[in-house]
Scaffold this motif. Structure first.
Motif, PDB file in Angstrom:
ATOM      1  N   ALA A 354      -3.682   4.915   9.226  1.00  0.00           N
ATOM      2  CA  ALA A 354      -3.796   5.871   8.410  1.00  0.00           C
ATOM      3  C   ALA A 354      -2.706   6.957   7.953  1.00  0.00           C
ATOM      4  O   ALA A 354      -2.409   7.320   7.010  1.00  0.00           O
ATOM      5  CB  ALA A 354      -5.125   6.615   8.928  1.00  0.00           C
ATOM      6  N   GLU A 355      -1.963   7.133   9.178  1.00  0.00           N
ATOM      7  CA  GLU A 355      -0.851   7.947   9.118  1.00  0.00           C
ATOM      8  C   GLU A 355       0.201   7.425   8.004  1.00  0.00           C
ATOM      9  O   GLU A 355       0.603   8.082   7.294  1.00  0.00           O
ATOM     10  CB  GLU A 355      -0.301   8.397  10.365  1.00  0.00           C
ATOM     11  N   VAL A 356       0.241   6.065   8.076  1.00  0.00           N
ATOM     12  CA  VAL A 356       1.392   5.424   7.323  1.00  0.00           C
ATOM     13  C   VAL A 356       0.775   5.736   5.925  1.00  0.00           C
ATOM     14  O   VAL A 356       1.458   5.982   4.971  1.00  0.00           O
ATOM     15  CB  VAL A 356       1.520   3.867   7.566  1.00  0.00           C
ATOM     16  N   TYR A 357      -0.472   5.181   5.772  1.00  0.00           N
ATOM     17  CA  TYR A 357      -1.195   5.226   4.260  1.00  0.00           C
ATOM     18  C   TYR A 357      -0.940   6.758   3.722  1.00  0.00           C
ATOM     19  O   TYR A 357      -0.325   7.064   2.588  1.00  0.00           O
ATOM     20  CB  TYR A 357      -2.422   5.009   4.261  1.00  0.00           C
ATOM     21  N   LEU A 358      -1.226   7.850   4.523  1.00  0.00           N
ATOM     22  CA  LEU A 358      -1.228   9.325   3.998  1.00  0.00           C
ATOM     23  C   LEU A 358       0.252   9.639   3.952  1.00  0.00           C
ATOM     24  O   LEU A 358       0.516  10.594   3.122  1.00  0.00           O
ATOM     25  CB  LEU A 358      -1.817  10.062   4.735  1.00  0.00           C
ATOM     26  N   GLY A 359       1.377   9.056   4.546  1.00  0.00           N
ATOM     27  CA  GLY A 359       2.557   9.631   4.566  1.00  0.00           C
ATOM     28  C   GLY A 359       3.147   8.849   3.230  1.00  0.00           C
ATOM     29  O   GLY A 359       4.645   9.015   2.815  1.00  0.00           O
ATOM     30  N   ALA A 360       2.806   8.024   2.746  1.00  0.00           N
ATOM     31  CA  ALA A 360       3.441   7.145   1.362  1.00  0.00           C
ATOM     32  C   ALA A 360       2.866   7.506   0.213  1.00  0.00           C
ATOM     33  O   ALA A 360       1.949   7.881  -0.204  1.00  0.00           O
ATOM     34  CB  ALA A 360       3.190   5.763   1.793  1.00  0.00           C
ATOM     35  N   ASP A 361       3.697   7.864  -0.838  1.00  0.00           N
ATOM     36  CA  ASP A 361       3.240   7.971  -2.334  1.00  0.00           C
ATOM     37  C   ASP A 361       3.179   6.822  -3.097  1.00  0.00           C
ATOM     38  O   ASP A 361       2.340   6.927  -4.091  1.00  0.00           O
ATOM     39  CB  ASP A 361       4.546   8.638  -2.814  1.00  0.00           C
ATOM     40  N   LYS A 362       3.621   5.557  -2.418  1.00  0.00           N
ATOM     41  CA  LYS A 362       3.274   4.625  -3.215  1.00  0.00           C
ATOM     42  C   LYS A 362       2.872   3.185  -2.116  1.00  0.00           C
ATOM     43  O   LYS A 362       3.613   3.017  -1.326  1.00  0.00           O
ATOM     44  CB  LYS A 362       4.604   3.970  -4.108  1.00  0.00           C
ATOM     45  N   VAL A 363       1.820   2.713  -2.318  1.00  0.00           N
ATOM     46  CA  VAL A 363       1.175   1.795  -1.297  1.00  0.00           C
ATOM     47  C   VAL A 363       0.760   0.431  -2.021  1.00  0.00           C
ATOM     48  O   VAL A 363       0.115   0.615  -3.090  1.00  0.00           O
ATOM     49  CB  VAL A 363       0.025   2.533  -0.627  1.00  0.00           C
ATOM     50  N   ILE A 364       0.973  -0.773  -1.507  1.00  0.00           N
ATOM     51  CA  ILE A 364       0.862  -1.913  -2.227  1.00  0.00           C
ATOM     52  C   ILE A 364      -0.093  -2.652  -0.824  1.00  0.00           C
ATOM     53  O   ILE A 364       0.216  -2.534   0.309  1.00  0.00           O
ATOM     54  CB  ILE A 364       2.078  -3.054  -2.177  1.00  0.00           C
ATOM     55  N   ALA A 365      -1.151  -3.215  -1.104  1.00  0.00           N
ATOM     56  CA  ALA A 365      -2.312  -3.862  -0.111  1.00  0.00           C
ATOM     57  C   ALA A 365      -2.028  -5.393  -0.485  1.00  0.00           C
ATOM     58  O   ALA A 365      -2.349  -5.567  -1.773  1.00  0.00           O
ATOM     59  CB  ALA A 365      -3.521  -3.513  -0.157  1.00  0.00           C
ATOM     60  N   THR A 366      -1.838  -6.233   0.305  1.00  0.00           N
ATOM     61  CA  THR A 366      -1.648  -7.627  -0.251  1.00  0.00           C
ATOM     62  C   THR A 366      -2.503  -8.554   0.976  1.00  0.00           C
ATOM     63  O   THR A 366      -2.495  -8.074   1.821  1.00  0.00           O
ATOM     64  CB  THR A 366      -0.128  -8.153  -0.303  1.00  0.00           C
ATOM     65  N   TRP A 367      -2.970  -9.351   0.434  1.00  0.00           N
ATOM     66  CA  TRP A 367      -3.795 -10.394   1.357  1.00  0.00           C
ATOM     67  C   TRP A 367      -3.969 -11.818   0.870  1.00  0.00           C
ATOM     68  O   TRP A 367      -3.633 -11.999  -0.164  1.00  0.00           O
ATOM     69  CB  TRP A 367      -5.427  -9.678   1.526  1.00  0.00           C
ATOM     70  N   ALA A 368      -4.289 -12.567   2.111  1.00  0.00           N
ATOM     71  CA  ALA A 368      -4.575 -13.972   1.458  1.00  0.00           C
ATOM     72  C   ALA A 368      -5.778 -14.312   2.261  1.00  0.00           C
ATOM     73  O   ALA A 368      -6.738 -13.786   2.401  1.00  0.00           O
ATOM     74  CB  ALA A 368      -3.433 -14.754   2.032  1.00  0.00           C
ATOM     75  N   MET A 369      -5.976 -15.544   2.634  1.00  0.00           N
ATOM     76  CA  MET A 369      -7.112 -16.377   3.186  1.00  0.00           C
ATOM     77  C   MET A 369      -7.882 -15.750   4.397  1.00  0.00           C
ATOM     78  O   MET A 369      -8.989 -16.179   4.798  1.00  0.00           O
ATOM     79  CB  MET A 369      -6.875 -17.766   3.046  1.00  0.00           C
ATOM     80  N   GLY A 370      -6.871 -15.084   5.244  1.00  0.00           N
ATOM     81  CA  GLY A 370      -7.596 -14.550   6.360  1.00  0.00           C
ATOM     82  C   GLY A 370      -8.647 -13.554   6.067  1.00  0.00           C
ATOM     83  O   GLY A 370      -8.987 -13.012   6.909  1.00  0.00           O
ATOM     84  N   VAL A 371      -8.249 -12.964   4.680  1.00  0.00           N
ATOM     85  CA  VAL A 371      -9.612 -12.055   4.160  1.00  0.00           C
ATOM     86  C   VAL A 371     -10.431 -12.881   3.555  1.00  0.00           C
ATOM     87  O   VAL A 371     -11.677 -12.404   3.686  1.00  0.00           O
ATOM     88  CB  VAL A 371      -8.649 -10.912   3.338  1.00  0.00           C
TER      89      VAL A 371
END
Length: 770
Positions: A354-371
């Motif tokens: 969450a700290e990484v998320y809050l400290g970033a101005d631009k965030v990408i979330a990427t996923w594949a079949m494990g999700v």
């Protein structure tokens, strides 16, 4: 047990000299190393062919080399000089060939002639194309209803082939389109349509050059789409944080040595990828992101209480989203104890993410079949989207949602109409253009098709590429389903196990590969098109001589079957096969977004289909990006396994020498496995509980189903690995026998191949007990 001594020896980093050695091995194994090496220079180039491997995007700025180890394997495998000619089939019965491994079958090389199964001799025999088309048409016309036929599509098919295929089936009268996407990213499409109004990601490849943080969830790019590692590495080098959520510790997500970096190669160096590597329990990703949201809301409340600015993007939330307060209430009602138990992570790990998320101005979330291959996959993807919405990480450079598709055109197939639940606008467009009544009744997806063949409702199966038998779950039941058909037709480049379960009438029809030149009757070289994971559409033209003079393109084969089945009065099938530009003109007139198709696709790097969500225009029923506010699952697979006792959660995945069901070799060097595939990975401490040793052979037995079928995978060797306690992993298709047809995702109906409940028993224990 000494963990350091029990883990298998793995490569120190993905890529590097190991990748170069593997490339050389596979080029030599093709028996055409020099021509294939030249062919690779045209892979993913503006005037070349699209790699028959993954759907990772091509950069707008390009480079001299746009291929990876997987691409070398795919090209070498397709462009081999080995041939499975009629004399091969005359020597081997189908019954004998069923005993061969997947690797051995495809190692025989390229199919060269159309073949028909002869039950009297139990062999395939050559026939002419005209004979094949005529009998296929006769059988299809003889069915009492078009819905008795299933039209399966693999993601390797081009846009032109897929469009003609759906046109054929709908002119025939059915929407039965079981598709490979039903088994991989169906959950992504459903969840994203609900959340943002389009079933695709919202990022371009260039966004990875601008992101401050990338969350990589349930995917293994080192094996499945290695070119992605270069983009992740470049992001890490410039300071972006890479947060990985993956139960298994994969080498490619830890370190990467770029084979194109000569200095690094000489030094034997590599660069770290993940700044944070979290290992949730299988199926625990939704709880992990719920935990991130819980931290974000708590920190936001604290900031407001102290008179500081809100941490949320209220301008985006107010203008573009709906149901934020419902989501906040759901998050605050979720207890930390539930989050930690379902995720299998510590609170400290979640707070660090969450700290990484809050400290970033631009965030990408990427996923594949494990999700996507869990029961609650749709809800998980909605939760990932929820978290990105909170700070406006969608519809701006360097941020967005990025499902990474598998095969090279699985996304394009859906775009041009391969859909068992077609939009009304598509059907009406086809009716206006071609003058026939398109079927309105929804058709079968993969599980629906298998069920219909099992109960006799469907009597014909046509496969446009792929290996349906080995890609699907519950292998013995699927074999029974195919064997009960009146007609089975497989369009393929190589022999596989699907071809060895013939119906009453059965054909294997050989097609051109992606690397091969396709000339029409006037000698003109034809191109096809594909769509990658970033909605980019680009052309693909082969450069190699066809493996046989008897091969036809996928388009020509579809056209031949269609003409023999529905006739050519309304649609000039032969003319379309002879001029792919005419097919693209039809796509332009009937599929939105393809204006000027023939001109635009001939530009270097092609063009991007308009993606409204990337412009913050959300084509949902509400006109907004929609938060979802459902609770966490009642019980994930690992919680069910704990309740049952002595039960593990098995996930199936690829080895490094594999792409989908195609086995290129028997090594998995990133996991330290060489020369074999019948292995199952387990935490070292679980081996101790089982009183088992590294290398001991066991059987896996499926549990937790109510259908009364005992599913057993026999003779697998235990290998210790860094993964959560209570979980196992091993390769498909060998372990697909354990995946029940009755276990599938809510809303998506995707087989739950990443959360199979099994028990481990001593090798041969059942036989000894009997």
């Amino acid at each position: 047990m000494d963990r350091s001594q029990s883990l298998p020896k793995r490569s120190s980093a993905a890529g590097g000299w190991g990748a170069l050695k593997s490339c050389g091995k596979h080029l030599l194994g093709s028996r055409a190393p020099f021509s294939n090496a030249r062919a690779l220079l045209s892979a993913n180039q503006p005037d070349g062919f699209d790699c028959p491997g993954c759907a990772w995007g091509d950069p707008a700025h390009g480079s001299s080399f746009e291929f990876c180890e997987n691409g070398v394997k795919a090209v070498s495998w397709e462009a081999t000089d080995k041939r499975a000619a009629p004399r091969f089939f005359a020597k081997h019965t189908v019954t004998e060939l069923r005993g061969w491994t997947d690797y051995a079958l495809e190692s025989e090389g390229r199919l060269t002639h159309p073949m028909r199964y002869d039950a009297g001799t139990d062999t395939y025999r050559p026939v002419t194309w005209d004979e094949a088309f005529a009998e296929i048409g006769t059988v299809l016309r003889g069915l009492d209803h078009a819905d008795r036929a299933e039209f399966y599509t693999s993601g390797r098919a081009s846009n032109e082939a897929a469009y003609l295929y759906q046109l054929f089936a709908r002119a025939y009268g059915t929407n039965n389109f079981p598709d490979c996407s039903n088994m991989c990213h169906e959950a992504s499409g459903i969840a994203l349509i609900q959340a943002i109004g389009i079933g695709k990601g919202t990022v371009l490849l260039e966004d990875f050059e601008k992101a401050d943080a990338v969350f990589v969830v349930g995917q293994n790019p080192g094996t499945n789409h290695p070119r992605m590692l270069g983009d992740l590495r470049r992001a890490a080098e410039r300071g972006a944080r890479i947060v990985v959520l993956n139960p298994v510790r994969e080498r490619g997500l830890e370190r990467f040595a770029d084979p194109q970096n000569s200095v690094e190669m000489l030094r034997g160096a590599s660069h770290p990828i993940a700044s944070h590597y979290l290992q949730p329990k299988p199926g625990g990703d939704m709880a992990a992101f719920r935990g991130i949201a819980k931290v974000v809301f708590a920190r936001d409340a604290a900031a407001l209480a102290e008179g500081r600015p809100s941490l949320l993007d209220h301008a985006f939330l107010t203008t573009h989203t709906l149901a934020l307060e419902d989501y906040r209430a759901a998050v605050e009602a979720t207890e930390w104890s539930a989050i930690l138990d379902q995720s299998g992570l510590t609170r400290e790990e979640i707070e660090a993410a969450a700290e990484v998320y809050l400290g970033a101005d631009k965030v990408i979330a990427t996923w594949a079949m494990g999700v996507t291959q869990h029961r609650h996959s749709v809800a998980t993807i909605r939760e990932i989207a929820n978290v990105l919405f909170l700070r406006g990480h969608i519809g701006r450079p360097g941020a967005g949602l990025c499902p990474v598709r598998g095969h090279s055109n699985v996304q394009g197939d859906r775009t041009v109409g391969i859909n068992e639940k077609p939009p009304l606008a598509l059907l009406e467009a086809l009716e206006r253009e071609f003058g026939f009544s398109a079927p309105r009744k929804h058709g079968h997806n993969v599980l629906g098709a298998i069920g219909a063949m099992l109960d006799g409702a469907s009597k014909a199966f046509i496969g446009l590429g792929g290996n349906f038998l080995r890609a699907t779950p519950d292998t013995p039941l699927v074999a029974k389903a195919l064997a009960g058909c009146e007609l089975t037709v497989h369009i393929a480049t190589k022999l596989n196990h699907s071809h060895l379960v013939p119906g009453r009438v059965s054909y294997v029809l050989p097609c051109l590969g992606r690397t091969e030149v396709d000339r029409n009757s006037r000698g003109k070289v034809q191109i096809v098109t594909v769509e990658d994971s970033m909605s980019m559409v680009h052309g693909s033209g082969g450069i190699n001589k066809p493996a046989s003079a008897h091969l036809r393109s996928e388009v020509a084969i579809i056209a031949g079957m269609a003409a023999a089945t529905v006739g050519s009065e309304r649609i000039d099938w032969a003319g379309l096969a002879d001029d792919h530009d005419r097919i693209r003109d039809l796509i332009e007139r009937t599929i939105p977004g393809f204006s000027g198709f023939n001109n635009r696709v001939r530009r270097p790097r092609g063009f991007m289909l308009r993606n409204l969500a990337s412009e913050r225009v959300f084509a949902t029923a509400t006109g907004r990006a929609n938060f979802s506010s459902g609770p966490l699952p009642v019980a994930t697979a690992h919680q069910r396994a704990t309740a049952l006792g002595e039960t593990f959660v098995l996930q199936t995945f690829r080895s490094h020498d594999q792409y989908n069901t195609t086995i290129y070799g028997l090594d998995d060097r990133y996991r330290g496995v060489y020369g074999e595939r019948r292995v199952v990975f387990a935490h070292p401490d679980d081996l101790a509980v089982l009183k088992a040793q590294f290398g001991e052979w066991v059987d896996l037995v499926g549990v937790g189903t109510e259908d009364g079928i005992e599913r057993v995978a026999e003779d697998f060797r235990l290998v210790p690995f860094d993964m959560p306690r209570g979980s196992l992993a091993g390769y498909y298709p060998e372990l697909n026998v354990l995946v029940p047809l009755s276990a599938f995702g809510e809303f998506s109906e995707t087989p739950t191949s990443k959360s199979v409940l099994v028990q481990v028993r001593a090798r041969g224990a059942a036989a000894k007990a009997a």
